[in-house]
Write a protein that holds these residues in place. Structure first.
Motif, PDB file in Angstrom:
ATOM      1  N   SER A   1      -8.689   9.589  -3.304  1.00  0.00           N
ATOM      2  CA  SER A   1      -8.303   8.133  -2.508  1.00  0.00           C
ATOM      3  C   SER A   1      -9.489   7.342  -1.976  1.00  0.00           C
ATOM      4  O   SER A   1     -10.274   7.760  -1.209  1.00  0.00           O
ATOM      5  CB  SER A   1      -7.526   8.513  -1.112  1.00  0.00           C
TER       6      SER A   1
ATOM      7  N   VAL B   1       0.639   4.325  -2.618  1.00  0.00           N
ATOM      8  CA  VAL B   1       0.553   5.683  -2.348  1.00  0.00           C
ATOM      9  C   VAL B   1       1.821   6.584  -2.908  1.00  0.00           C
ATOM     10  O   VAL B   1       1.354   7.686  -3.396  1.00  0.00           O
ATOM     11  CB  VAL B   1       0.706   5.666  -0.624  1.00  0.00           C
TER      12      VAL B   1
ATOM     13  N   ALA C   1      -0.835   7.733   5.716  1.00  0.00           N
ATOM     14  CA  ALA C   1      -0.560   7.556   4.031  1.00  0.00           C
ATOM     15  C   ALA C   1      -0.132   9.020   3.924  1.00  0.00           C
ATOM     16  O   ALA C   1       0.461   9.257   2.946  1.00  0.00           O
ATOM     17  CB  ALA C   1      -1.382   7.229   3.287  1.00  0.00           C
TER      18      ALA C   1
ATOM     19  N   TRP D   1       0.938  -1.123   0.118  1.00  0.00           N
ATOM     20  CA  TRP D   1       0.131   0.057   0.090  1.00  0.00           C
ATOM     21  C   TRP D   1       0.969   1.129  -0.215  1.00  0.00           C
ATOM     22  O   TRP D   1       0.344   2.182  -0.619  1.00  0.00           O
ATOM     23  CB  TRP D   1      -1.096   0.012   1.159  1.00  0.00           C
ATOM     24  N   THR D   2       2.097   1.093   0.785  1.00  0.00           N
ATOM     25  CA  THR D   2       2.760   2.291   0.756  1.00  0.00           C
ATOM     26  C   THR D   2       3.304   2.667  -0.606  1.00  0.00           C
ATOM     27  O   THR D   2       3.545   3.792  -1.250  1.00  0.00           O
ATOM     28  CB  THR D   2       3.944   2.103   1.673  1.00  0.00           C
TER      29      THR D   2
ATOM     30  N   ILE E   1      -2.071  11.626   3.120  1.00  0.00           N
ATOM     31  CA  ILE E   1      -2.905  12.276   1.984  1.00  0.00           C
ATOM     32  C   ILE E   1      -4.222  12.496   2.465  1.00  0.00           C
ATOM     33  O   ILE E   1      -5.156  12.706   1.684  1.00  0.00           O
ATOM     34  CB  ILE E   1      -3.067  10.841   0.976  1.00  0.00           C
TER      35      ILE E   1
ATOM     36  N   LYS F   1       1.253   9.826  -5.404  1.00  0.00           N
ATOM     37  CA  LYS F   1       1.560  11.070  -5.263  1.00  0.00           C
ATOM     38  C   LYS F   1       2.459  11.653  -6.361  1.00  0.00           C
ATOM     39  O   LYS F   1       2.511  12.747  -6.556  1.00  0.00           O
ATOM     40  CB  LYS F   1       2.377  11.058  -4.200  1.00  0.00           C
TER      41      LYS F   1
ATOM     42  N   LEU G   1      -6.334   6.626  -6.269  1.00  0.00           N
ATOM     43  CA  LEU G   1      -5.902   5.783  -5.371  1.00  0.00           C
ATOM     44  C   LEU G   1      -6.794   4.627  -4.830  1.00  0.00           C
ATOM     45  O   LEU G   1      -7.834   5.141  -4.390  1.00  0.00           O
ATOM     46  CB  LEU G   1      -5.034   6.433  -4.158  1.00  0.00           C
TER      47      LEU G   1
END
Length: 207
Positions: free
Chosen positions: A97, A59, A88, A55-56, A90, A63, A70
């Motif tokens: 998202s 993300v 995150a 998930w990172t 965000i 970005k 997302l």
């Protein structure tokens, strides 16, 4: 307009794993591409799904990518969305998202008939319908905790892969089985079940 959808899952771009792993990762990307494309109503919009691995990773790609959406696992109940956005970093991107609640497997569990269709070629351990299984019957899919574990249990309970010398109960693999399952889902039913899915498709169509 081209809209990039950054999805958690698959292998990252710099993955050093086997060719089979990378092939399954591409199958997962194509499955999401097929699913989301079926929900696009505007002829002026083209979507391009990219998998980000963790998930990172998704993300980070989100970005750095223009015209992007997302989609990541929430790994918890719906009330944790704000927490995940902060984690995150965000929070300012909430309108772009979206989350699979509680994870991608929750989407799969919401359509047990599609699970049965995907594995109809395998030996059934019981003729009972998955829809009637107590682990999912009458339950809101968004409230099923650890859906990957539930899916793993269901596949082993209902199906045996007898195509080999030693038959084995079917096991769930995120890259091995998920592409076929995700690609078989009905986007309209998904949007009726999950607000996040509905809001994401609406957002894409409104670009």
């Amino acid at each position: 307009m081209v809209i990039n959808i950054l999805v958690e899952g698959g292998a990252p771009d710099d993955d050093k794993n086997s060719v089979a792993t990378l092939d399954n990762s591409e199958k997962l990307r194509r499955a999401f591409q097929k699913l989301f494309t079926s929900g696009i109503t505007s002829t002026d919009i083209k979507i391009v799904v990219q998998t980000g691995g963790s998930w990172t990773g998704a993300v980070s790609k989100f970005k750095a990518t223009a015209n992007s959406i997302l989609l990541i696992d929430l790994e918890g109940p719906k009330n944790r969305i704000s927490e995940k956005l902060e984690q995150a970093q965000i929070t300012e991107c909430r309108d772009k998202s979206f989350f699979m609640i509680q994870s991608m497997e929750g989407w799969i569990l919401s359509q047990p008939d599609k699970i049965e269709e995907c594995f109809a070629h395998l030996k059934r351990n019981t003729q009972s319908s998955l829809t009637e299984d107590p682990s999912i019957k009458g339950k809101n899919p968004e409230e099923i905790a650890y859906p990957a574990r539930v899916l793993q249990t269901l596949l082993g309970r209902y199906f045996t892969d007898d195509r080999y010398a030693i038959p084995k109960k079917l096991k769930y693999g995120k890259l091995k089985n998920a592409p076929q399952l995700i690609g078989s889902l009905d986007i309209n039913r998904l949007c009726k079940t999950f607000d996040e899915a509905n809001n994401m498709i609406h957002k894409i169509n409104s670009f």
